[in-house]
Structures are given as structure tokens and as C-alpha cells.
Design a protein around this motif. Structure first.
Motif, PDB file in Angstrom:
ATOM      1  N   THR A 163      23.025 -30.609  34.225  1.00  0.00           N
ATOM      2  CA  THR A 163      24.362 -30.911  32.751  1.00  0.00           C
ATOM      3  C   THR A 163      24.660 -32.649  32.514  1.00  0.00           C
ATOM      4  O   THR A 163      24.187 -33.748  33.238  1.00  0.00           O
ATOM      5  N   MET A 164      25.998 -32.299  31.749  1.00  0.00           N
ATOM      6  CA  MET A 164      26.236 -34.183  31.342  1.00  0.00           C
ATOM      7  C   MET A 164      27.368 -32.874  31.136  1.00  0.00           C
ATOM      8  O   MET A 164      27.938 -32.303  29.710  1.00  0.00           O
ATOM      9  N   PRO A 165      28.450 -33.559  32.233  1.00  0.00           N
ATOM     10  CA  PRO A 165      29.618 -32.997  32.010  1.00  0.00           C
ATOM     11  C   PRO A 165      30.564 -34.129  30.869  1.00  0.00           C
ATOM     12  O   PRO A 165      29.612 -35.084  30.179  1.00  0.00           O
ATOM     13  N   PRO A 166      32.036 -34.007  30.552  1.00  0.00           N
ATOM     14  CA  PRO A 166      32.585 -34.687  29.233  1.00  0.00           C
ATOM     15  C   PRO A 166      32.406 -35.800  29.622  1.00  0.00           C
ATOM     16  O   PRO A 166      31.841 -36.164  30.559  1.00  0.00           O
ATOM     17  N   PHE A 167      32.443 -36.730  28.675  1.00  0.00           N
ATOM     18  CA  PHE A 167      32.615 -38.260  28.640  1.00  0.00           C
ATOM     19  C   PHE A 167      34.026 -38.947  29.057  1.00  0.00           C
ATOM     20  O   PHE A 167      34.923 -38.440  28.756  1.00  0.00           O
ATOM     21  N   ILE A 168      33.632 -38.857  30.515  1.00  0.00           N
ATOM     22  CA  ILE A 168      35.471 -39.885  30.839  1.00  0.00           C
ATOM     23  C   ILE A 168      34.668 -40.282  32.255  1.00  0.00           C
ATOM     24  O   ILE A 168      33.588 -39.991  32.824  1.00  0.00           O
ATOM     25  N   SER A 169      35.281 -41.590  31.631  1.00  0.00           N
ATOM     26  CA  SER A 169      35.132 -42.949  32.635  1.00  0.00           C
ATOM     27  C   SER A 169      35.296 -42.781  34.131  1.00  0.00           C
ATOM     28  O   SER A 169      35.203 -43.831  34.389  1.00  0.00           O
ATOM     29  N   ASP A 170      36.031 -42.571  34.453  1.00  0.00           N
ATOM     30  CA  ASP A 170      36.578 -42.574  35.362  1.00  0.00           C
ATOM     31  C   ASP A 170      36.098 -41.467  36.565  1.00  0.00           C
ATOM     32  O   ASP A 170      35.551 -40.133  36.298  1.00  0.00           O
ATOM     33  N   PRO A 171      34.884 -42.122  36.781  1.00  0.00           N
ATOM     34  CA  PRO A 171      34.063 -40.945  37.451  1.00  0.00           C
ATOM     35  C   PRO A 171      34.783 -39.378  37.890  1.00  0.00           C
ATOM     36  O   PRO A 171      34.334 -38.899  39.053  1.00  0.00           O
ATOM     37  N   GLU A 172      35.546 -40.571  39.462  1.00  0.00           N
ATOM     38  CA  GLU A 172      36.682 -39.212  40.223  1.00  0.00           C
ATOM     39  C   GLU A 172      36.676 -38.121  39.305  1.00  0.00           C
ATOM     40  O   GLU A 172      36.779 -37.104  39.837  1.00  0.00           O
ATOM     41  N   LYS A 173      37.106 -38.032  38.112  1.00  0.00           N
ATOM     42  CA  LYS A 173      37.668 -37.131  37.146  1.00  0.00           C
ATOM     43  C   LYS A 173      36.920 -36.845  36.727  1.00  0.00           C
ATOM     44  O   LYS A 173      36.478 -34.927  36.502  1.00  0.00           O
ATOM     45  N   LEU A 174      35.561 -36.450  37.614  1.00  0.00           N
ATOM     46  CA  LEU A 174      34.669 -35.720  36.832  1.00  0.00           C
ATOM     47  C   LEU A 174      33.851 -34.492  38.490  1.00  0.00           C
ATOM     48  O   LEU A 174      32.587 -34.041  37.920  1.00  0.00           O
ATOM     49  N   ARG A 175      34.084 -35.053  38.947  1.00  0.00           N
ATOM     50  CA  ARG A 175      33.995 -34.477  40.870  1.00  0.00           C
ATOM     51  C   ARG A 175      33.869 -33.299  40.441  1.00  0.00           C
ATOM     52  O   ARG A 175      32.786 -32.612  41.077  1.00  0.00           O
ATOM     53  N   PRO A 176      35.547 -32.481  39.823  1.00  0.00           N
ATOM     54  CA  PRO A 176      34.700 -31.367  40.188  1.00  0.00           C
ATOM     55  C   PRO A 176      33.734 -30.522  39.122  1.00  0.00           C
ATOM     56  O   PRO A 176      33.388 -29.619  39.611  1.00  0.00           O
ATOM     57  N   TYR A 177      33.908 -31.128  37.986  1.00  0.00           N
ATOM     58  CA  TYR A 177      32.297 -30.510  37.331  1.00  0.00           C
ATOM     59  C   TYR A 177      31.420 -30.591  37.955  1.00  0.00           C
ATOM     60  O   TYR A 177      30.334 -29.631  38.338  1.00  0.00           O
ATOM     61  N   PHE A 178      30.722 -31.517  39.100  1.00  0.00           N
ATOM     62  CA  PHE A 178      29.618 -31.445  39.550  1.00  0.00           C
ATOM     63  C   PHE A 178      30.032 -30.800  41.154  1.00  0.00           C
ATOM     64  O   PHE A 178      28.828 -30.614  40.840  1.00  0.00           O
ATOM     65  N   ARG A 179      31.155 -30.433  41.296  1.00  0.00           N
ATOM     66  CA  ARG A 179      30.670 -29.983  42.005  1.00  0.00           C
ATOM     67  C   ARG A 179      30.579 -28.363  41.735  1.00  0.00           C
ATOM     68  O   ARG A 179      29.486 -27.167  42.179  1.00  0.00           O
ATOM     69  N   GLU A 180      31.719 -27.720  41.145  1.00  0.00           N
ATOM     70  CA  GLU A 180      31.072 -26.802  39.922  1.00  0.00           C
ATOM     71  C   GLU A 180      30.343 -26.131  40.515  1.00  0.00           C
ATOM     72  O   GLU A 180      29.334 -25.316  39.495  1.00  0.00           O
ATOM     73  N   MET A 181      28.535 -27.637  39.386  1.00  0.00           N
ATOM     74  CA  MET A 181      27.901 -26.954  39.244  1.00  0.00           C
ATOM     75  C   MET A 181      26.763 -26.517  40.673  1.00  0.00           C
ATOM     76  O   MET A 181      25.682 -26.164  40.261  1.00  0.00           O
ATOM     77  N   ARG A 182      26.510 -27.726  41.987  1.00  0.00           N
ATOM     78  CA  ARG A 182      26.489 -26.851  43.067  1.00  0.00           C
ATOM     79  C   ARG A 182      26.562 -25.607  43.305  1.00  0.00           C
ATOM     80  O   ARG A 182      25.475 -25.199  43.575  1.00  0.00           O
ATOM     81  N   GLN A 183      28.071 -25.553  43.011  1.00  0.00           N
ATOM     82  CA  GLN A 183      28.357 -24.378  43.364  1.00  0.00           C
ATOM     83  C   GLN A 183      27.774 -23.138  42.704  1.00  0.00           C
ATOM     84  O   GLN A 183      26.740 -21.439  43.646  1.00  0.00           O
ATOM     85  N   LEU A 184      27.576 -23.273  41.214  1.00  0.00           N
ATOM     86  CA  LEU A 184      26.442 -22.609  40.254  1.00  0.00           C
ATOM     87  C   LEU A 184      25.708 -22.507  40.746  1.00  0.00           C
ATOM     88  O   LEU A 184      24.129 -21.407  41.366  1.00  0.00           O
ATOM     89  N   ALA A 185      24.600 -23.767  41.401  1.00  0.00           N
ATOM     90  CA  ALA A 185      23.243 -23.481  41.909  1.00  0.00           C
ATOM     91  C   ALA A 185      22.924 -23.252  43.605  1.00  0.00           C
ATOM     92  O   ALA A 185      21.665 -22.411  43.424  1.00  0.00           O
ATOM     93  N   GLU A 186      23.680 -23.327  44.230  1.00  0.00           N
ATOM     94  CA  GLU A 186      23.761 -22.324  45.276  1.00  0.00           C
ATOM     95  C   GLU A 186      23.941 -21.045  45.784  1.00  0.00           C
ATOM     96  O   GLU A 186      23.164 -20.243  46.111  1.00  0.00           O
ATOM     97  N   GLN A 187      24.365 -20.320  44.736  1.00  0.00           N
ATOM     98  CA  GLN A 187      24.710 -19.349  44.035  1.00  0.00           C
ATOM     99  C   GLN A 187      23.733 -18.919  43.463  1.00  0.00           C
ATOM    100  O   GLN A 187      23.132 -17.856  44.013  1.00  0.00           O
ATOM    101  N   PHE A 188      22.371 -19.125  42.633  1.00  0.00           N
ATOM    102  CA  PHE A 188      21.889 -18.605  42.188  1.00  0.00           C
ATOM    103  C   PHE A 188      20.660 -18.806  42.608  1.00  0.00           C
ATOM    104  O   PHE A 188      19.901 -17.851  42.610  1.00  0.00           O
ATOM    105  N   ALA A 189      20.112 -19.645  44.080  1.00  0.00           N
ATOM    106  CA  ALA A 189      19.809 -20.035  44.891  1.00  0.00           C
ATOM    107  C   ALA A 189      19.482 -18.978  45.602  1.00  0.00           C
ATOM    108  O   ALA A 189      18.582 -18.152  46.070  1.00  0.00           O
ATOM    109  N   ALA A 190      20.657 -18.556  45.963  1.00  0.00           N
ATOM    110  CA  ALA A 190      20.609 -16.967  47.099  1.00  0.00           C
ATOM    111  C   ALA A 190      20.686 -16.170  46.611  1.00  0.00           C
ATOM    112  O   ALA A 190      20.052 -15.064  46.949  1.00  0.00           O
ATOM    113  N   ARG A 191      20.729 -16.002  45.230  1.00  0.00           N
ATOM    114  CA  ARG A 191      20.601 -14.168  44.502  1.00  0.00           C
ATOM    115  C   ARG A 191      18.886 -14.745  44.231  1.00  0.00           C
ATOM    116  O   ARG A 191      18.459 -13.626  43.429  1.00  0.00           O
TER     117      ARG A 191
END
Ligand SMILES: *Cc1c(COP(=O)(O)O)cnc(C)c1O
Length: 231
Positions: A163-191
């Protein structure tokens, strides 16, 4: 004097190790992709001499020339740009991984080409995690169906998500996007939606935010500016 590529690489690798450490992860599972778009072959050589092996490029024509000129080196090339259908075959021939598959049509073209060559290719499915209109990638809500469609292919091997998340300079604001990506990857791996060779890859994080991405599970970080300087 500007710092050398060797020093920059060393610093980036240290930051990767510290972020991994904070997250209780092994650095062995995190690969640094040095993004070399618009950088010269001379600088890429310097990076290789400093131990770097994986490089990312965005533009097919530019990459073709550079990959050709550097074919004496043992480099793994990742394609990280938006891939046009008419460039798919060339991309399959010169890259070891295509990180930006976001259309069945593209996968279909690659599969046909790879079947003819009796060759396999690792790819990642690009997810538009910020649901941005102008950005490439599959919307998160459509990602499972997309991966299911890719199951029909045996030469195109889906190894994970990018993924390329939105362009936001504060990396902490990107954490939820990265977390959602990880959850998706785990969910798809499990399937069982990824090809079963090796670990499931999660490509996210660039110069400004790779540490947060690693804390949230990135296995590939794509870093350009922090290694090569401004483009
Ligand atoms: C250019 C680029 C990068 C690297 O960005 P930096 O901020 O220079 O580290 C990473 N990923 C993609 C897809 C890019 O296009």
C-alpha cells in the motif's frame, strides 16, 4: 560534505533494527527495498557495494536501461509504479517482483505471458487503504474478491499486500492505515488466499514513516530519499 550512501544505508538499517526491536520482531523478516527511481546507476552501484541487494523502480523505460546496465550485479528488482497493461510483459521479464497488481486484467496478461515462458513471478496486491480517488490499488472492501480471482493463476504468485497510504507527514497519523493493512493480510492469509511459499509479505512504509510501518507489521519497506537523498 553530504553523507555517503553507505552511511545512509547504515543509518536506515539501524532504524529498521530499532523499530523491529520495539515491536518484538526479528529484523530477518524485514527487507529493505532501496527505491532508486531517478537515481543514477553509479549511485545504485555504491549501494550494492554497501551491501544493498533489493531495489525498487517506478518507471518501466528508466528501469529497463538501468537493469540492463547493472546486469553484472546480483540485484533483486521490485516494480513499485503504476503498471500499464501494455508494459506488463516487459515488467514480467525484468523484475523479480511486481508490487502493484490491482486489476484482474493485468494479472491475466501476466499469467499468459509467464505460462508461455514457463516462469513464475511473485506479485503483491496493491490496496488503496486510504480510499483515495486518484490512487491505484484495490479498495479494502473489494480486496478479498480480488484475491479470490487471482487464485485461478499458477504462474502469477500472490505473496502479499502493498500500500501507499495518504500523503500525511505525521507518521503517527498513518498508524491506523498500516494496522488495517496488517489485519487484512492476516485475515486473507487465514483464508489461504496467498501462495504458500515463504512468509506473507506486507509492503508499506517509506522514508518518512517506515518505523511506524515496521511496528505495525511491514515486511518490506520502500525507502528512497533517506538512502539516496532528494530526487
Ligand atoms: C518513490 C516511492 C517510494 C520511496 O519514497 P521516499 O519517500 O523517497 O522514501 C516508496 N514507494 C513508492 C511506491 C514510491 O513511488
Amino acid at each position: 560534505m553530504p553523507s555517503s550512501i553507505k552511511e545512509n544505508l547504515h543509518r536506515v538499517r539501524e532504524r529498521i533494527a530499532r523499530a523491529a526491536n520495539r515491536a518484538g520482531r526479528s529484523t530477518e523478516n524485514i527487507k529493505l527495498v532501496a527505491v532508486s527511481k531517478r537515481q543514477s546507476t553509479q549511485l545504485i552501484r555504491e549501494a550494492v557495494v554497501a551491501g544493498q541487494r533489493v531495489f525498487g523502480e517506478n518507471f518501466i523505460q528508466e528501469a529497463q536501461g538501468k537493469i540492463n546496465a547493472l546486469d553484472d550485479l546480483d540485484i533483486s528488482w521490485h516494480y513499485i509504479g503504476q503498471l500499464q497493461s501494455n508494459k506488463a510483459k516487459i515488467a514480467a521479464d525484468i523484475f523479480q517482483m511486481i508490487e502493484t497488481i490491482d486489476r484482474v486484467k493485468l494479472a491475466n496478461m501476466l499469467e499468459k505471458h509467464l505460462t508461455g515462458n514457463d516462469q513464475q513471478l511473485s506479485v503483491l496486491a496493491q490496496i488503496n487503504i486510504g480510499r483515495e480517488k486518484q490512487k491505484g490499488g484495490v479498495l479494502p472492501e473489494n480486496a478479498e474478491e480480488f484475491l479470490e480471482e487471482l487464485q485461478q493463476y499458477s504462474h502469477v504468485r500472490v505473496r502479499g499486500l502493498m500500500t501507499m497510504p495518504p500523503f500525511i507527514s505525521d507518521p503517527e497519523k498513518l498508524r491506523p492505515y498500516f494496522r488495517e493493512m496488517r489485519q487484512l493480510a492476516e485475515q486473507f492469509a487465514a483464508r489461504g488466499l496467498f501462495s504458500d511459499q515463504g512468509q506473507v509479505e506486507l509492503s508499506m512504509g517509506m522514508s518518512g514513516d517506515f518505523e511506524v510501518a515496521i511496528e505495525e507489521g511491514a515486511t518490506l519497506v520502500r525507502v528512497g530519499t533517506a538512502i539516496f537523498g532528494a530526487r
